[in-house]
Design an enzyme around this catalytic site. Sequence first.
Site, PDB file in Angstrom:
ATOM      1  NE  ARG A 139      -3.883   2.251   0.720  1.00  0.00           N
ATOM      2  CZ  ARG A 139      -4.443   3.095  -0.140  1.00  0.00           C
ATOM      3  NH1 ARG A 139      -4.034   3.101  -1.404  1.00  0.00           N
ATOM      4  NH2 ARG A 139      -5.392   3.910   0.244  1.00  0.00           N
ATOM      5  CD  GLU A 145      -3.019   6.930   0.167  1.00  0.00           C
ATOM      6  OE1 GLU A 145      -3.559   6.788   1.290  1.00  0.00           O
ATOM      7  OE2 GLU A 145      -3.638   7.312  -0.836  1.00  0.00           O
ATOM      8  CG  ASP A 146      -0.503   1.976   4.758  1.00  0.00           C
ATOM      9  OD1 ASP A 146      -1.048   3.090   4.851  1.00  0.00           O
ATOM     10  OD2 ASP A 146      -1.097   0.904   4.963  1.00  0.00           O
ATOM     11  CB  THR A 147       5.175   0.715   3.420  1.00  0.00           C
ATOM     12  OG1 THR A 147       4.705   0.062   2.225  1.00  0.00           O
ATOM     13  CG2 THR A 147       4.366   0.243   4.619  1.00  0.00           C
ATOM     14  NE  ARG A 148       4.537   4.852  -3.946  1.00  0.00           N
ATOM     15  CZ  ARG A 148       4.533   3.980  -4.952  1.00  0.00           C
ATOM     16  NH1 ARG A 148       5.675   3.616  -5.522  1.00  0.00           N
ATOM     17  NH2 ARG A 148       3.403   3.464  -5.365  1.00  0.00           N
ATOM     18  N   GLY A 206      -7.777   3.248 -13.224  1.00  0.00           N
ATOM     19  CA  GLY A 206      -9.208   3.447 -13.175  1.00  0.00           C
ATOM     20  C   GLY A 206      -9.814   2.497 -12.178  1.00  0.00           C
ATOM     21  CD  GLU A 225      -0.315  -4.645  -6.714  1.00  0.00           C
ATOM     22  OE1 GLU A 225      -0.041  -3.598  -7.318  1.00  0.00           O
ATOM     23  OE2 GLU A 225       0.218  -4.959  -5.628  1.00  0.00           O
TER      24      GLU A 225
END
Length: 419
Positions: A24, A26-29, A57, A91
């Site tokens: 995810r 926004e959590d861990t990039r 999309g 995914e």
Amino acid sequence: MEQQRAMFPSSKGVCTYDVFLSFRGEDTRYGFTGNLYHALHQKRIKTFIDDEMILRGEQISPTIFKAIDESRMAIIVFSKNYASSKWCLQELAKIIGCFKDKELVVFPVFYNVDPSEVRNQTGSYGQQLAKHEEKMKEEVQGWRFALREAANLAGWCFIDGCEYEYEFIKRITDTVCSTSKQILSHVDDYAVGLESRVFKILNRLQMTDPKVIVIGICGVGGIGKTTLARAVYDSIGQQFEGLCFLNDVRENSTKYGLAYLQQVILSDTVGENIKLHNENEGISVLIRKLQDKRILLILDDVDKLDQLKSLAGTPSWFGWGSRIIVTTKHKGILAAHGVENIYDVPRFEYHEALQLLSSIASKRPNPDGVWDRVISYSRGLPLVLKVIGSDLLEKSTDEWEISLDRYEQVCNEETVYLK
């Protein structure tokens, strides 16, 4: 030729990436996953990480699915908000599908999340799935299944404040390195199809699990059980305190006795030459010497239950993290010994058989239909392919027709006996 291809269905295609990272963003990039990607890159592990600028999309990008299809391994970083993203869940479903069908090796990472929360879909995972379920109930059922499957795999759990993150990442990269293609260097000259089969075995071995794991490699003679076991042995051997590849247990136990084979195990794993008078004495010594030692033991070509009882009686004989691999033609022996984790080595598919023959006779012409005849006679057994291919290589093309007629008769009469 089309009929022959039908006998050997296609399998996983080319592998472009060693690792696919699912996470995810926004959590861990910009934290954990970014650091993990950098560590893998430093180890020259080719890793796919999606571009945060990819416009999505309602459906996940085909590029992502293609990358999963073309990866050898997948690491899933389960964070608090992973299940809030339907793209992450898509995914995940694709990854588990490849794990089931295409021999993809999957490692879950539970980053500040309890594995039970993922497995049972409680806490934040339960809340996030409930929101998706309001709009797409049928798809969510597949996601729940994928979450359970992933959470049941051996992986890693990280909790802030319990250890340094860089040490945690090192453990992951070390495991990935040990299962990557870079270590498959001491294998057969004609190692067609070997890599995918090795990865399947490595996935069953669950190298991060501290328990003692015993697996069987089963199949008919000539299918490549010993070659496969040797490749796995060379791949992971450096991770153990003691190693022993016990060749030809069937033949050597008859020639020298089980006590002698016990002496070989002790010599190879602990470096001690201990004279044993009988196998009962050997069992006691094996337990005393090995129960605190993490070893890798290969028992090759086992054909009797008493061989297993004397050489690898129970998992309690060995130290935590030990791995025992047994190759045999006789699945019933494994079942009688309580070995349920069994890999049935598949016969060669058409394209694999053709590739092997081409590598053996790369400088010889291929008259119409010759290779198809050889593949048909071999019944997907690599040893038969090597025998026939090598034999033809030593003959002139004018002699091939006579040889092929002889092989057809021999194979049809089922008089080819392979060790």
